[in-house]
Design an enzyme around this catalytic site. Structure first.
Site, PDB file in Angstrom:
ATOM      1  N   ASP A  39       0.844  -1.201   0.000  1.00 21.99           N
ATOM      2  CA  ASP A  39       0.000   0.000   0.000  1.00 21.99           C
ATOM      3  C   ASP A  39       0.875   1.246   0.000  1.00 21.99           C
ATOM      4  O   ASP A  39       1.510   1.553   1.010  1.00 21.99           O
ATOM      5  CB  ASP A  39      -0.905  -0.008   1.230  1.00 21.99           C
ATOM      6  N   HIS A  70      -0.228  -1.147  -4.752  1.00 24.06           N
ATOM      7  CA  HIS A  70      -1.491  -0.403  -4.828  1.00 24.06           C
ATOM      8  C   HIS A  70      -1.131   1.056  -4.587  1.00 24.06           C
ATOM      9  O   HIS A  70      -0.881   1.466  -3.452  1.00 24.06           O
ATOM     10  CB  HIS A  70      -2.437  -0.965  -3.751  1.00 24.06           C
ATOM     11  N   GLY A 146      -6.560   4.720   2.612  1.00 28.35           N
ATOM     12  CA  GLY A 146      -5.744   5.581   3.462  1.00 28.35           C
ATOM     13  C   GLY A 146      -5.318   4.947   4.775  1.00 28.35           C
ATOM     14  O   GLY A 146      -4.272   5.280   5.310  1.00 28.35           O
ATOM     15  N   PHE A 147      -6.134   4.026   5.266  1.00 30.11           N
ATOM     16  CA  PHE A 147      -5.832   3.436   6.568  1.00 30.11           C
ATOM     17  C   PHE A 147      -6.251   1.972   6.598  1.00 30.11           C
ATOM     18  O   PHE A 147      -7.277   1.611   6.007  1.00 30.11           O
ATOM     19  CB  PHE A 147      -6.578   4.180   7.689  1.00 30.11           C
ATOM     20  N   GLY A 148      -5.471   1.178   7.311  1.00 35.13           N
ATOM     21  CA  GLY A 148      -5.881  -0.190   7.585  1.00 35.13           C
ATOM     22  C   GLY A 148      -6.855  -0.192   8.748  1.00 35.13           C
ATOM     23  O   GLY A 148      -7.060   0.828   9.415  1.00 35.13           O
TER      24      GLY A 148
HETATM   25  C1  DX5 Z   1      -6.328   0.798   2.684  1.00 36.70           C
HETATM   26  C2  DX5 Z   1      -5.418  -0.220   2.025  1.00 36.70           C
HETATM   27  C3  DX5 Z   1      -5.737  -1.653   2.328  1.00 36.70           C
HETATM   28  C4  DX5 Z   1      -5.776  -1.999   3.756  1.00 36.70           C
HETATM   29  C5  DX5 Z   1      -6.067  -3.463   3.986  1.00 36.70           C
HETATM   30  O1  DX5 Z   1      -6.053   2.049   2.177  1.00 36.70           O
HETATM   31  O2  DX5 Z   1      -5.480  -0.087   0.639  1.00 36.70           O
HETATM   32  O3  DX5 Z   1      -4.892  -2.517   1.586  1.00 36.70           O
HETATM   33  O4  DX5 Z   1      -4.602  -1.645   4.419  1.00 36.70           O
HETATM   34  O5  DX5 Z   1      -6.012  -3.652   5.316  1.00 36.70           O
HETATM   35  P1  DX5 Z   1      -7.258  -3.962   6.260  1.00 36.70           P
HETATM   36  O6  DX5 Z   1      -7.446  -5.423   6.085  1.00 36.70           O
HETATM   37  O7  DX5 Z   1      -6.704  -3.563   7.562  1.00 36.70           O
HETATM   38  O8  DX5 Z   1      -8.434  -3.154   5.855  1.00 36.70           O
HETATM   39 ZN    ZN Z   2      -4.520  -1.661  -0.624  1.00 37.05          ZN
END
Ligand code: DX5
Ligand code: ZN
Length: 220
Positions: A39, A70, A146-148
């Site tokens: 990411d 990504h 933007g965030f996990g």
């Molecule tokens: C969000 C990222 C995702 C995310 C996946 O912007 O593109 O790839 O980090 O992680 P989780 O499973 O924590 O949603």
């Molecule tokens: Zn991603």
């Protein structure tokens, strides 16, 4: 309802403790996930900054699994060369980040690696239908990027179904990947809707048994 037999699973390293990266990559390998999801965030397209091409290159070198980037960045075209140089096997950029997606995909074609577009939750699936002949993958975001660790947006299921029918109508062997909040509670519904790759971060790192978690997501 016939469930899709199996999905591929990609693990986002965003949620790991980066001082433990080597161990994390080993954990991903042992889990039998299919690929690593990188990411890349620039603090502009999304309000967060993650890591860049040199860490991506380290991960590519240290892992035997294919690594896909990504790109959650503005002007993604400007970064293609450095990420291709980092050795990723596929690049995904956001359709919302460029006015010229065909041109961007054309540029990527020259590099010979996999190409794809990512789509924000509020962007209509129709906006990528004209691109289907030019991509290997469409990544549907099931959270705002933007965030996990965010909660899965259930409207994603309808988008997966719509995109799968559009790809079937166009006769395109499209890979549909879903990214954000993917876990044991939504994986089967996503496969059933037509997703053939699931990206997971937080739920993977929380799982006590990583291999069992990956099997569950795959539906194997
Ligand atoms: C969000 C990222 C995702 C995310 C996946 O912007 O593109 O790839 O980090 O992680 P989780 O499973 O924590 O949603
Ligand atoms: Zn991603």
């Amino acid at each position: 309802m016939i469930e899709q037999p199996c999905a591929r699973v990609s693990i986002s390293v965003l949620g790991t403790d980066f001082t433990e990266l080597g161990r994390t990559l080993e954990r991903i390998r042992l889990s039998e996930a299919d690929s690593i999801h990188l990411d890349i965030m620039d603090g502009r397209f999304v309000p967060n900054i993650s890591f860049g091409s040199s860490i991506a290159a380290d991960i590519v070198r240290a892992s035997a699994l294919p690594c896909r980037a990504h790109l959650m960045i503005e002007h993604p075209e400007d970064a293609f060369d450095t990420f291709v140089g980092a050795g990723v096997t596929e690049l995904l950029f956001h359709v919302e980040a460029t006015r010229f997606p065909f041109r961007a995909l054309q540029l990527l074609k020259r590099s010979g690696i996999g190409r794809g577009v990512a789509v924000n939750p509020a962007t209509q699936v129709e906006s990528v239908v004209p691109l289907l002949d030019s991509v290997d993958t469409v990544l549907l975001m099931s959270v705002e990027p933007g965030f996990g660790g965010q909660s899965f947006l259930p409207g994603t299921l309808a988008k997966v179904r719509m995109l799968r029918s559009a790809a079937d109508r166009a006769g395109t062997p499209l890979r549909i990947a879903v990214d954000g909040g993917v876990d044991a509670s939504n994986a089967a519904a996503l496969r059933d809707a037509g997703a053939d790759e699931l990206v997971a971060g937080t739920a993977f790192f929380r799982a006590a048994d990583s291999a069992a978690f990956v099997r569950l997501l795959k539906g194997a």
